[in-house]
Scaffold this active site. Structure first.
Site, PDB file in Angstrom:
ATOM      1  N   LYS A 163       2.460   9.058 -18.352  1.00  0.00           N
ATOM      2  CA  LYS A 163       3.725   8.602 -19.489  1.00  0.00           C
ATOM      3  C   LYS A 163       3.757   6.887 -18.731  1.00  0.00           C
ATOM      4  O   LYS A 163       3.789   6.155 -19.969  1.00  0.00           O
ATOM      5  CB  LYS A 163       5.097   8.970 -18.855  1.00  0.00           C
ATOM      6  CG  LYS A 163       5.164  10.144 -20.153  1.00  0.00           C
ATOM      7  CD  LYS A 163       6.589  10.864 -19.464  1.00  0.00           C
ATOM      8  CE  LYS A 163       7.084  11.233 -20.915  1.00  0.00           C
ATOM      9  NZ  LYS A 163       8.226  12.459 -20.932  1.00  0.00           N
ATOM     10  N   GLY A 178      -3.958  19.337  -5.943  1.00  0.00           N
ATOM     11  CA  GLY A 178      -4.214  20.398  -5.023  1.00  0.00           C
ATOM     12  C   GLY A 178      -2.531  20.820  -4.705  1.00  0.00           C
ATOM     13  O   GLY A 178      -2.158  21.855  -4.082  1.00  0.00           O
ATOM     14  N   ASP A 214     -12.815  22.803 -11.887  1.00  0.00           N
ATOM     15  CA  ASP A 214     -13.291  22.501 -10.227  1.00  0.00           C
ATOM     16  C   ASP A 214     -13.826  24.037 -10.381  1.00  0.00           C
ATOM     17  O   ASP A 214     -13.185  24.885  -9.448  1.00  0.00           O
ATOM     18  CB  ASP A 214     -12.028  22.283  -9.614  1.00  0.00           C
ATOM     19  CG  ASP A 214     -11.688  20.479  -9.578  1.00  0.00           C
ATOM     20  OD1 ASP A 214     -12.301  20.055  -9.716  1.00  0.00           O
ATOM     21  OD2 ASP A 214     -11.199  20.378  -8.336  1.00  0.00           O
ATOM     22  N   GLY A 232      -8.142  21.342 -11.331  1.00  0.00           N
ATOM     23  CA  GLY A 232      -8.213  21.655  -9.711  1.00  0.00           C
ATOM     24  C   GLY A 232      -8.442  22.873  -9.729  1.00  0.00           C
ATOM     25  O   GLY A 232      -8.564  23.785 -10.012  1.00  0.00           O
ATOM     26  N   SER A 233      -7.217  23.260  -8.166  1.00  0.00           N
ATOM     27  CA  SER A 233      -7.478  24.400  -7.383  1.00  0.00           C
ATOM     28  C   SER A 233      -6.359  25.419  -8.604  1.00  0.00           C
ATOM     29  O   SER A 233      -6.356  26.704  -8.229  1.00  0.00           O
ATOM     30  CB  SER A 233      -5.889  24.233  -6.700  1.00  0.00           C
ATOM     31  OG  SER A 233      -6.458  22.827  -6.075  1.00  0.00           O
ATOM     32  N   LYS A 242     -17.918  15.388  -7.070  1.00  0.00           N
ATOM     33  CA  LYS A 242     -16.965  13.949  -6.945  1.00  0.00           C
ATOM     34  C   LYS A 242     -17.788  13.380  -5.287  1.00  0.00           C
ATOM     35  O   LYS A 242     -18.270  13.795  -4.737  1.00  0.00           O
ATOM     36  CB  LYS A 242     -15.774  14.544  -6.160  1.00  0.00           C
ATOM     37  CG  LYS A 242     -14.797  15.086  -6.661  1.00  0.00           C
ATOM     38  CD  LYS A 242     -13.889  15.260  -6.505  1.00  0.00           C
ATOM     39  CE  LYS A 242     -12.897  16.206  -7.080  1.00  0.00           C
ATOM     40  NZ  LYS A 242     -12.129  15.462  -8.652  1.00  0.00           N
TER      41      LYS A 242
END
EC number: 4.3.3.6
Lengths: 298, 207
Positions: A169, A157, A28, A239-240, A85
């Site tokens: 899983k 996040g 990201d 992402g973050s 996105k």
């Protein structure tokens, strides 16, 4: 050569693009500088967005597609593919991203959904899509709508990998359960999980999803990324985890190397040394259900 | 102990399992036995009698090939005459010279083929396509899959052009090394892998 005869946006081309990302890390980024860092570190693609999920979570309000100006700058800055996105169901945001030249659209629960009932009809696009899923039914419904790639939703996040583990899983367990079932039993499964029977049969035979399946949502360290690969992910979205880490350059590079060496603990130990601390994060247990991003989409 | 020939697929990133499956299918078709191995680290390339560099992201591939120490081994294998097939990103990795896009990311190309490449000759993903191709080495058309495909823009005298599209060279070979802009591993058509295996078996059984 007759260029009329070139076939664009076929399923083979869309799913093929996703296959080229396998074994890679998609990061990201919110601006061209971050995109450059990601590319330097060896990311296979970047995901352009307005704010990383940790900030979206903190700031609240309506999260929409990224500013096209910034997306354009990111496209112009890096040579690797650029993803972006769009809100769930917001086909116009997706069209805008396609028009900009984005290589893959993420119809993402991280943004505020634009349609309470329908996801985007992704078969109508030339550009391929990736979508989040928590279980097999959700994954196969997205594939039926035209998604060329699936990723776990996890809980974006948070820096807490537990939900990505749970979703990976769950999907793989459900696929294993399809093995050895008769056609009528598979029809029953398809009805239960609300997925098309043809896709259920195909998945059972192949013993994997018919498209590439990445891990996403809460991956924050090299060890997290390696864990998801060990659980059978084809690659990892971070992402973050990178730009909220103490040292994004080092963290980005370490996560790329961890995905490449996921089955070698000695190397992972070396890779994990001296990279600074990971994002602080929040434990998923402390998030009220109505604030969980993974509950968005259906 | 029976010596089993090894064919390696560079497994840093990209369409690795597709090439492994394609090679196994092609081997089964010709009734030959060989071990198809994946190459993630140093030390495996020297054991291989044939090597495939799959499609993926060339920026990532070049970086990690150098970081893992595989790049040097590849150059040695190529010089020794080991057959090498590079598809899509592999075509870039094998080249001597890139365009400004390649220069921008300071990719370390292997320089095994005397070629100059254009990283995304055919544009971004939305411009990606399938097309029927004429290939010098095949007697009937071949369906090529081009994904953000690169192409060769110019090459030295030792490089044999096998196919062109829109002014670009999309398939070429230089002695034991072959580069393609497209993805034979994504189709059911095994002819390209068979052509590569012909080279591999000629390499290990020269007579």
């Amino acid at each position: 050569m007759d260029f009329e005869k070139l076939r664009h946006g076929t399923e083979l081309i869309k799913r093929g693009f996703a296959k080229m990302q396998k074994g890679g890390v998609i990061m990201d980024v919110t601006n061209p500088e971050q995109a450059k860092i990601a590319e330097e570190a060896g990311a296979v693609a970047v995901m352009a967005l307005q704010a990383v999920p940790a900030d979206i979570r903190k700031e609240g309000g309506v999260a929409r597609m990224a500013d096209p100006e910034i997306v354009q700058q990111i496209i112009d800055t890096v040579t690797i593919p650029v993803m972006a996105k769009a809100r769930i169901g917001h086909f116009v945001e997706a069209e805008i991203m396609e028009a900009l030249g984005v290589d893959m659209v993420d119809e993402s629960e991280v943004l505020t959904p634009a349609d309470p009932f329908y996801h985007i009809d992704k078969t109508q696009f030339t550009v391929p899509f990736v979508c989040g899923a928590r279980n097999l039914g959700e994954a196969l419904r997205r594939i039926n709508e035209g998604a060329a790639m699936i990723r776990t939703k996890g809980e974006a996040g948070t820096g807490d990998v537990s939900q990505a583990v749970k979703h990976m899983k769950q999907i793989q367990g459900e696929i294993r359960e399809l093995a050895g079932k008769t056609r009528e039993e598979l029809i029953m499964v398809a009805r239960d999980i609300e997925a098309p029977i043809e896709l259920v049969i195909e998945t059972g035979q192949m013993q994997r999803l018919p498209v590439v399946n990445f891990a996403a949502g809460g991956v924050a360290t090299p060890a997290d990324a390696a864990l998801m690969m060990r659980l059978g992910a084809d690659g990892v979205f971070v992402g973050s985890g990178i730009f909220k880490a103490e040292n994004p350059e080092k963290m980005a590079k370490a996560i790329v190397e961890a995905v490449n060496n996921y089955d070698d603990p000695a190397k992972l130990a070396k890779i994990s040394k001296g990279i600074g601390s990971g994002m602080k994060g929040i434990s998923v247990d402390t998030i009220p259900k109505e604030e969980a991003l993974q509950e968005r989409g259906w | 102990m029976v010596f089993l020939m090894k064919i390696g697929v560079i497994a840093i990133q990209g369409a690795v399992s597709e090439h492994v499956d394609a090679l196994k299918r092609a081997l089964a078709e010709r009734g030959e036995d060989a071990e198809v191995v994946t190459i993630k680290h140093k030390g495996i390339v020297p054991e291989c009698s044939g090597i495939v560099i799959p499609g993926g992201e060339s920026t990532t591939l070049c970086r990690l090939l150098a970081r893992e120490g595989i790049a040097e081994e590849m150059k040695e294998a190529a010089a020794k005459g080991v057959p090498i097939l590079g598809t899509c990103a592999g075509l870039i990795v094998l080249a001597k010279e890139g365009d400004e896009q390649v220069a921008k990311t300071s990719q370390e190309l292997l320089g095994i083929m005397d070629t100059k490449v254009n990283r995304n000759a055919f544009g971004r993903q939305r411009e990606s396509f399938e097309a029927e191709l004429e290939l010098e080495i095949l007697d009937s058309p071949y369906s090529g899959i081009f994904i953000r495909a690169p192409a060769i823009v110019s090459c030295g005298p030792d490089v044999k052009v096998l196919s062109r599209l829109d002014g670009f060279i999309i398939a070429a070979e230089q002695d034991n090394v072959m580069a393609l802009s497209f993805h034979p591993e994504l189709t059911e058509d095994m002819r390209i892998h068979q052509y590569f295996l012909d080279k591999v078996f000629t390499y290990i059984r020269p007579n």
